[in-house]
Design an enzyme around this catalytic site. Structure first.
Site, PDB file in Angstrom:
ATOM      1  N   MET A  60      -4.165  -0.796  -3.152  1.00 48.35           N
ATOM      2  CA  MET A  60      -4.971   0.364  -2.793  1.00 48.35           C
ATOM      3  C   MET A  60      -6.388  -0.113  -2.496  1.00 48.35           C
ATOM      4  SD  MET A  60      -3.001   2.961  -2.771  1.00 48.35           S
ATOM      5  CE  MET A  60      -4.339   4.110  -2.403  1.00 48.35           C
TER       6      MET A  60
ATOM      7  N   HIS B  22       5.264   6.061   5.905  1.00 47.23           N
ATOM      8  CA  HIS B  22       4.762   5.984   4.534  1.00 47.23           C
ATOM      9  C   HIS B  22       4.644   7.391   3.944  1.00 47.23           C
ATOM     10  CE1 HIS B  22       2.644   4.048   1.203  1.00 47.23           C
ATOM     11  NE2 HIS B  22       1.771   5.054   1.239  1.00 47.23           N
TER      12      HIS B  22
ATOM     13  N   MET C 138       2.794   7.834  -6.565  1.00 48.71           N
ATOM     14  CA  MET C 138       1.542   7.918  -7.315  1.00 48.71           C
ATOM     15  C   MET C 138       1.705   9.013  -8.369  1.00 48.71           C
ATOM     16  SD  MET C 138      -1.278   7.414  -4.272  1.00 48.71           S
ATOM     17  CE  MET C 138      -0.276   8.057  -2.937  1.00 48.71           C
TER      18      MET C 138
ATOM     19  N   ASP D  23      -3.313  -0.030   1.735  1.00 50.61           N
ATOM     20  CA  ASP D  23      -3.373   1.425   1.885  1.00 50.61           C
ATOM     21  C   ASP D  23      -4.766   1.935   1.523  1.00 50.61           C
ATOM     22  OD1 ASP D  23      -2.940   4.121   2.016  1.00 50.61           O
ATOM     23  OD2 ASP D  23      -1.363   4.193   0.500  1.00 50.61           O
TER      24      ASP D  23
ATOM     25  N   GLY E  81      -6.670  11.471   1.356  1.00 46.88           N
ATOM     26  CA  GLY E  81      -6.779  10.722   2.588  1.00 46.88           C
ATOM     27  C   GLY E  81      -8.204  10.770   3.116  1.00 46.88           C
TER      28      GLY E  81
ATOM     29  N   HIS F 186       5.790   5.864  -1.761  1.00 51.17           N
ATOM     30  CA  HIS F 186       4.771   5.395  -2.703  1.00 51.17           C
ATOM     31  C   HIS F 186       4.603   6.449  -3.789  1.00 51.17           C
ATOM     32  CE1 HIS F 186       0.204   4.292  -3.229  1.00 51.17           C
ATOM     33  NE2 HIS F 186       0.917   3.987  -4.285  1.00 51.17           N
TER      34      HIS F 186
ATOM     35  N   ASP G  56       3.366   9.462   0.737  1.00 55.14           N
ATOM     36  CA  ASP G  56       2.526   9.457  -0.460  1.00 55.14           C
ATOM     37  C   ASP G  56       2.936  10.599  -1.387  1.00 55.14           C
ATOM     38  OD1 ASP G  56       0.526   7.326  -0.014  1.00 55.14           O
ATOM     39  OD2 ASP G  56      -0.035   8.529   1.718  1.00 55.14           O
TER      40      ASP G  56
ATOM     41  N   MET H 266       2.268  12.471  -4.772  1.00 52.78           N
ATOM     42  CA  MET H 266       1.212  12.653  -5.776  1.00 52.78           C
ATOM     43  C   MET H 266       1.567  13.823  -6.681  1.00 52.78           C
ATOM     44  SD  MET H 266      -2.171  12.223  -3.370  1.00 52.78           S
ATOM     45  CE  MET H 266      -2.222  11.022  -2.042  1.00 52.78           C
TER      46      MET H 266
ATOM     47  N   SER I 273       0.912   7.038   7.600  1.00 52.93           N
ATOM     48  CA  SER I 273       1.074   7.846   6.389  1.00 52.93           C
ATOM     49  C   SER I 273       1.274   9.297   6.768  1.00 52.93           C
ATOM     50  CB  SER I 273      -0.153   7.706   5.483  1.00 52.93           C
ATOM     51  OG  SER I 273      -0.066   8.615   4.404  1.00 52.93           O
TER      52      SER I 273
ATOM     53  N   GLY J 248      -3.317   6.608   7.765  1.00 53.97           N
ATOM     54  CA  GLY J 248      -3.058   8.032   7.836  1.00 53.97           C
ATOM     55  C   GLY J 248      -4.004   8.715   8.783  1.00 53.97           C
TER      56      GLY J 248
ATOM     57  N   GLY K  63      -8.255   3.630   4.050  1.00 52.64           N
ATOM     58  CA  GLY K  63      -9.401   3.377   4.916  1.00 52.64           C
ATOM     59  C   GLY K  63      -9.161   2.393   6.033  1.00 52.64           C
TER      60      GLY K  63
END
Length: 221
Positions: A140, A36, A71, A178, A147, A69, A38, A40, A11, A200, A180
């Site tokens: 998720m 990846h 979001m 995605d 992150g 992705h 992200d 947002m 990520s 990530g 942890g």
């Protein structure tokens, strides 16, 4: 059938944005299958990241598949911009799309792969009607927005449930996870049915990202 070996998707959110090209070179050296991104908006999730301009810069620096992705609220407004920027696959959130089938068909009409993501509190069963139309589902395993969060253990049951559903409805579909992901839980996640691991912090913040990637891939073959 699902991907024969585990896909690794660093990520970029956790990369060094002062030297993004170098971070991408590290990801390539580590054998990344996807990059990846992200996205947002500070609305659907409590953070703001970047838009199509950065995705375009990433695409100009790497031949690796760009996995975007979204979001964001009302993603239909921006899907085409991210495709034009160089995204190879676009994932939207089920929670933000009142006409999800229409959105998925729109993504596919632009010549890229289409995916749907759901938050930890959203039941996997809500995807049943859309599953046959998807190239991937992104589960998720933390609440989206930041992150470095810890994997939610109950997510393993959701992965197993989704794997069973996809084998019945759409065996070609990829299950991506995605949130942890670490060396400690990667094997359990793949054993539950995951095909792609998005990492990530565990990748870019590790002392040796290439070594971390090789360990994860070796553990999950």
């Amino acid at each position: 059938m699902p991907a024969p070996s585990t896909l690794l998707a660093p990520s970029i959110l956790s990369a060094d944005f002062t030297n993004l090209k170098h971070s991408l070179e590290i990801a390539e050296k580590a054998g990344a299958d996807w990059i990846h991104c992200d996205i947002m908006d500070g609305n659907f999730v409590p953070n703001i990241t970047f838009g199509p301009f950065i995705v375009q810069a990433i695409a100009a620096c790497t031949p690796v598949i760009i996995d975007t992705h979204l979001m964001i609220a009302a993603p239909d407004r921006f899907i085409e911009d991210f495709v034009k920027a160089g995204s190879h696959q676009i994932t939207v959130h089920q929670e933000t799309c009142p006409h999800l089938h229409r959105t998925i068909q729109f993504i596919k009409s632009l010549g890229v792969k289409a995916g749907v993501s759901i938050n930890p509190a959203t039941p996997v069963s809500t995807l049943e009607s859309i599953l046959p139309d998807l190239d991937l589902v992104l589960l998720m395993t933390v609440n989206p927005g930041f992150g470095g969060q810890k994997f939610i253990p109950s997510s393993l049951g959701k992965i197993q449930q989704l794997h069973k559903m996809r084998m019945e409805l759409n065996p070609q579909m990829v299950i991506a996870i995605d949130g942890g992901i670490t060396e400690e839980n990667a094997q359990a996640v793949v054993s539950a049915g995951a095909d792609a691991l998005i990492a990530g912090t565990a990748f870019f913040k590790s002392a040796d990202p290439v070594k971390t990637a090789s360990i994860i891939k070796a553990m999950t073959r």
